[in-house]
Design an enzyme around this catalytic site. Structure first.
Site, short mmCIF file in Angstrom:
data_model
loop_
_atom_site.label_atom_id
_atom_site.label_comp_id
_atom_site.label_asym_id
_atom_site.label_seq_id
_atom_site.Cartn_x
_atom_site.Cartn_y
_atom_site.Cartn_z
N ARG A 33 -19.06 -4.30 34.62
CA ARG A 33 -18.45 -5.34 35.22
C ARG A 33 -20.03 -6.26 35.51
NH1 ARG A 33 -13.52 -8.43 37.41
NH2 ARG A 33 -15.00 -7.74 40.08
N LYS B 193 -18.90 -12.98 36.95
CA LYS B 193 -18.90 -13.38 38.32
C LYS B 193 -19.94 -13.49 38.63
CE LYS B 193 -16.42 -11.05 41.68
NZ LYS B 193 -15.07 -11.87 42.06
N1 PMP Z 1 -10.14 -13.96 39.52
C1 PMP Z 1 -10.99 -14.21 40.47
C2 PMP Z 1 -11.63 -15.66 40.25
C3 PMP Z 1 -11.95 -13.75 41.75
O1 PMP Z 1 -12.77 -14.20 41.86
C4 PMP Z 1 -11.43 -12.35 41.68
C5 PMP Z 1 -11.83 -11.70 42.27
N2 PMP Z 1 -12.08 -12.14 43.53
C6 PMP Z 1 -10.28 -12.06 40.79
C7 PMP Z 1 -10.27 -12.89 39.91
C8 PMP Z 1 -9.86 -10.29 40.77
O2 PMP Z 1 -10.92 -9.33 40.09
P1 PMP Z 1 -10.99 -8.29 41.04
O3 PMP Z 1 -9.35 -7.47 40.87
O4 PMP Z 1 -11.96 -7.45 40.25
O5 PMP Z 1 -11.70 -8.68 42.23
#
Ligand code: PMP
Length: 286
Positions: free
Chosen positions: A52, A151
């Protein structure tokens, strides 16, 4: 513990781990990042996070000066150097230092920063009792303005919504998209359970495709639970039997109240508790 931070090839003592004030990561939020958990000395779902990260970088035309394999090794070495058995890795890639102005051609040397530390996002008792959400009036960024799948270091959209939650003494806010549909929370994805079916908004609702979200979907499917990635509105959350959030830092956490509406009977439901248990087992490598 002393604490060593990886900065572009070197493991430096915390105090010496610095980047330029001309770095576009600081000046413009120009960069990408990942948050990754470490459980029992193993970096959890590292390949997915690295993938990612490179996809986010590609989308913003940022060339990471390491190969994915080298990045994987750098993360593992940083975790080992800090003696972290259970903790959290923050992996940050900045655009690098440049001139004042947005032109990415006037920047050089993207910085690779790896911090291995510990994290507690929510108070432990909320994992037993469940948390309360409020819907933020701040909507999620329009996906045509900035894809939520990137991200990026630009988290102001989420921070504005989080402020609305904390102003109301809540730890998390529900965010809707530009169509008024449920998107996600400020740092977590959202799931509901209705009549035994597990539902979560699809990627085109304008969400970050969470890696924990993906892991929970797989666990549910393996456990024989029907999973639907489906558009939903706030009403669907209000009348859900169960609700929970997922995220690397949050893990799996029940939500029992939304905008003053009690979800189900106001305590974490059976599907949520089952998935929480399966998730914990997965993190222990069982
Ligand atoms: N949505 C947002 C906006 C995030 O910043 C995150 C991670 N903190 C997530 C969802 C969850 O993603 P992940 O499970 O990959 O941490």
């Amino acid at each position: 513990m002393s604490g060593k931070v990886y900065v572009s090839g070197k493991l430096l003592p915390k105090e010496q781990a610095v980047v330029s004030v001309y770095d576009h990561g600081l000046l413009y939020g120009d960069g990408v990042f990942e948050g990754i958990r470490v459980y029992g000395g193993r970096v959890f779902l590292l390949d997915e996070h690295v993938e990612r990260l490179y996809e986010s970088a590609k989308a913003i035309r940022l060339e990471i000066p390491l190969s994915p394999a080298e990045m994987t090794t750098a993360v593992e070495e940083t975790v080992a150097a800090n003696g972290i058995a259970d903790g959290y890795v923050r992996l940050v890639i900045t655009r690098g230092a440049g001139t004042l102005g947005l032109d990415i051609r006037r920047t050089s040397h993207p910085q690779v920063i790896i911090i291995a530390d510990t994290i507690t996002l929510y108070p432990p008792e909320l994992y037993e009792k469940g948390l309360e959400l409020v819907t933020a009036s701040t909507i999620r960024n329009h996906p045509s303005a900035l894809s939520a799948r990137i991200k990026s270091l630009n988290y102001l959209n989420n921070i504005m919504a989080k402020i609305e939650a904390t102003d109301q003494d809540k730890v998390e806010a529900l965010m809707l998209n530009h169509k008024g549909e449920v998107a996600e929370c400020t740092g977590d994805n959202i799931f509901i359970v209705k009549q035994g079916v597990l539902k979560t908004p699809p990627p085109d609702a304008g969400i970050l495709e969470g890696i924990t979200r993906g892991a929970v979907i797989r666990l549910a499917q393996q456990d024989g639970i029907t999973v639907q990635q489906t558009t939903m509105v706030r009403h669907d959350v209000y009348v859900a039997d169960e609700c929970f959030l997922t995220g690397t830092a949050a893990e799996v956490i029940p939500a029992v109240k939304v905008d003053g509406r009690v979800i189900g009977d106001g305590s974490p439901g059976p599907v949520t508790r089952r998935l929480l248990d399966l998730f914990r087992r997965l993190t222990r490598g069982e």
